[in-house]
Scaffold this motif. Structure first.
Motif, PDB file in Angstrom:
ATOM      1  N   ILE A 117     -28.243   1.686 -51.660  1.00  0.00           N
ATOM      2  CA  ILE A 117     -27.293   2.759 -51.961  1.00  0.00           C
ATOM      3  C   ILE A 117     -27.578   3.918 -51.018  1.00  0.00           C
ATOM      4  N   ARG A 118     -26.594   4.760 -50.850  1.00  0.00           N
ATOM      5  CA  ARG A 118     -26.782   5.976 -50.048  1.00  0.00           C
ATOM      6  C   ARG A 118     -26.906   7.167 -50.996  1.00  0.00           C
ATOM      7  N   MET A 119     -27.908   7.964 -50.747  1.00  0.00           N
ATOM      8  CA  MET A 119     -28.108   9.205 -51.496  1.00  0.00           C
ATOM      9  C   MET A 119     -28.128  10.327 -50.468  1.00  0.00           C
ATOM     10  N   GLY A 120     -26.966  10.896 -50.240  1.00  0.00           N
ATOM     11  CA  GLY A 120     -26.858  11.895 -49.176  1.00  0.00           C
ATOM     12  C   GLY A 120     -27.023  11.204 -47.837  1.00  0.00           C
ATOM     13  N   THR A 121     -28.026  11.621 -47.069  1.00  0.00           N
ATOM     14  CA  THR A 121     -28.275  11.000 -45.768  1.00  0.00           C
ATOM     15  C   THR A 121     -29.293   9.868 -45.851  1.00  0.00           C
ATOM     16  N   LYS A 122     -29.925   9.697 -47.007  1.00  0.00           N
ATOM     17  CA  LYS A 122     -30.930   8.647 -47.155  1.00  0.00           C
ATOM     18  C   LYS A 122     -30.312   7.349 -47.641  1.00  0.00           C
ATOM     19  N   ILE A 123     -30.918   6.254 -47.231  1.00  0.00           N
ATOM     20  CA  ILE A 123     -30.547   4.937 -47.728  1.00  0.00           C
ATOM     21  C   ILE A 123     -31.703   4.464 -48.597  1.00  0.00           C
ATOM     22  N   LEU A 124     -31.396   4.095 -49.852  1.00  0.00           N
ATOM     23  CA  LEU A 124     -32.416   3.586 -50.772  1.00  0.00           C
ATOM     24  C   LEU A 124     -32.206   2.093 -50.956  1.00  0.00           C
ATOM     25  N   VAL A 125     -33.280   1.340 -50.766  1.00  0.00           N
ATOM     26  CA  VAL A 125     -33.246  -0.119 -50.831  1.00  0.00           C
ATOM     27  C   VAL A 125     -33.731  -0.565 -52.206  1.00  0.00           C
ATOM     28  N   ASN A 126     -33.000  -1.489 -52.831  1.00  0.00           N
ATOM     29  CA  ASN A 126     -33.417  -2.105 -54.091  1.00  0.00           C
ATOM     30  C   ASN A 126     -34.512  -3.111 -53.735  1.00  0.00           C
ATOM     31  N   MET A 127     -35.764  -2.796 -54.080  1.00  0.00           N
ATOM     32  CA  MET A 127     -36.899  -3.602 -53.627  1.00  0.00           C
ATOM     33  C   MET A 127     -36.915  -4.999 -54.242  1.00  0.00           C
ATOM     34  N   GLU A 128     -36.510  -5.148 -55.502  1.00  0.00           N
ATOM     35  CA  GLU A 128     -36.504  -6.471 -56.111  1.00  0.00           C
ATOM     36  C   GLU A 128     -35.530  -7.394 -55.379  1.00  0.00           C
ATOM     37  N   LYS A 129     -34.332  -6.882 -55.084  1.00  0.00           N
ATOM     38  CA  LYS A 129     -33.333  -7.669 -54.360  1.00  0.00           C
ATOM     39  C   LYS A 129     -33.759  -7.913 -52.921  1.00  0.00           C
ATOM     40  N   PHE A 130     -34.438  -6.948 -52.312  1.00  0.00           N
ATOM     41  CA  PHE A 130     -34.923  -7.105 -50.948  1.00  0.00           C
ATOM     42  C   PHE A 130     -35.966  -8.221 -50.870  1.00  0.00           C
ATOM     43  N   VAL A 131     -36.879  -8.250 -51.823  1.00  0.00           N
ATOM     44  CA  VAL A 131     -37.898  -9.306 -51.861  1.00  0.00           C
ATOM     45  C   VAL A 131     -37.224 -10.666 -52.081  1.00  0.00           C
ATOM     46  N   GLU A 132     -36.213 -10.719 -52.959  1.00  0.00           N
ATOM     47  CA  GLU A 132     -35.461 -11.971 -53.150  1.00  0.00           C
ATOM     48  C   GLU A 132     -34.827 -12.410 -51.834  1.00  0.00           C
ATOM     49  N   TYR A 133     -34.230 -11.476 -51.110  1.00  0.00           N
ATOM     50  CA  TYR A 133     -33.616 -11.781 -49.811  1.00  0.00           C
ATOM     51  C   TYR A 133     -34.655 -12.342 -48.847  1.00  0.00           C
ATOM     52  N   LEU A 134     -35.832 -11.718 -48.803  1.00  0.00           N
ATOM     53  CA  LEU A 134     -36.881 -12.187 -47.896  1.00  0.00           C
ATOM     54  C   LEU A 134     -37.359 -13.583 -48.278  1.00  0.00           C
ATOM     55  N   ASN A 135     -37.436 -13.858 -49.566  1.00  0.00           N
ATOM     56  CA  ASN A 135     -37.916 -15.164 -50.018  1.00  0.00           C
ATOM     57  C   ASN A 135     -36.911 -16.285 -49.764  1.00  0.00           C
ATOM     58  N   ARG A 136     -35.624 -15.990 -49.841  1.00  0.00           N
ATOM     59  CA  ARG A 136     -34.635 -17.047 -49.668  1.00  0.00           C
ATOM     60  C   ARG A 136     -34.168 -17.172 -48.222  1.00  0.00           C
ATOM     61  N   GLY A 137     -34.407 -16.181 -47.406  1.00  0.00           N
ATOM     62  CA  GLY A 137     -33.968 -16.219 -46.018  1.00  0.00           C
ATOM     63  C   GLY A 137     -32.589 -15.615 -45.857  1.00  0.00           C
TER      64      GLY A 137
END
Length: 96
Positions: A62-82
């Protein structure tokens, strides 16, 4: 209302809240959100690569102003599945 903190891996905490209401009891899990820099430090993946994945819409963020915040649980899932994009793995296509 019952509130719990439990480990979500990679030095994260997942906040779970049990809510009683008309529909019965349900649990709400609030995802761990980190800036791209924090996600980079936690995973060892470069800041630029994570930013590119966000801009391509490949990881949940999500974007919070100028920052981008990454959902870490979903990011780890992405890394695990490729990548899962075209079925090709980057390791199969080395840089010449």
């Amino acid at each position: 209302m019952k509130e719990l903190y439990h480990s979500g891996g990679i030095n994260t905490r997942i906040f779970t809240r049990t809510i009683k209401g008309e529909g019965g009891v349900r649990a709400m899990t609030i995802p761990t959100m980190k800036t791209i820099r924090e996600a980079s430090n936690a995973t060892g993946i470069s800041y630029d690569r994570i930013r590119k994945l966000c801009l391509q819409g490949k990881i949940v963020h999500i974007r919070m102003g100028t920052k981008i915040l990454v959902n870490m649980e979903k990011f780890v899932e992405y890394l695990n599945r490729g990548d899962g994009g075209d079925g090709a793995n980057e390791a199969d296509n080395p840089i010449p």
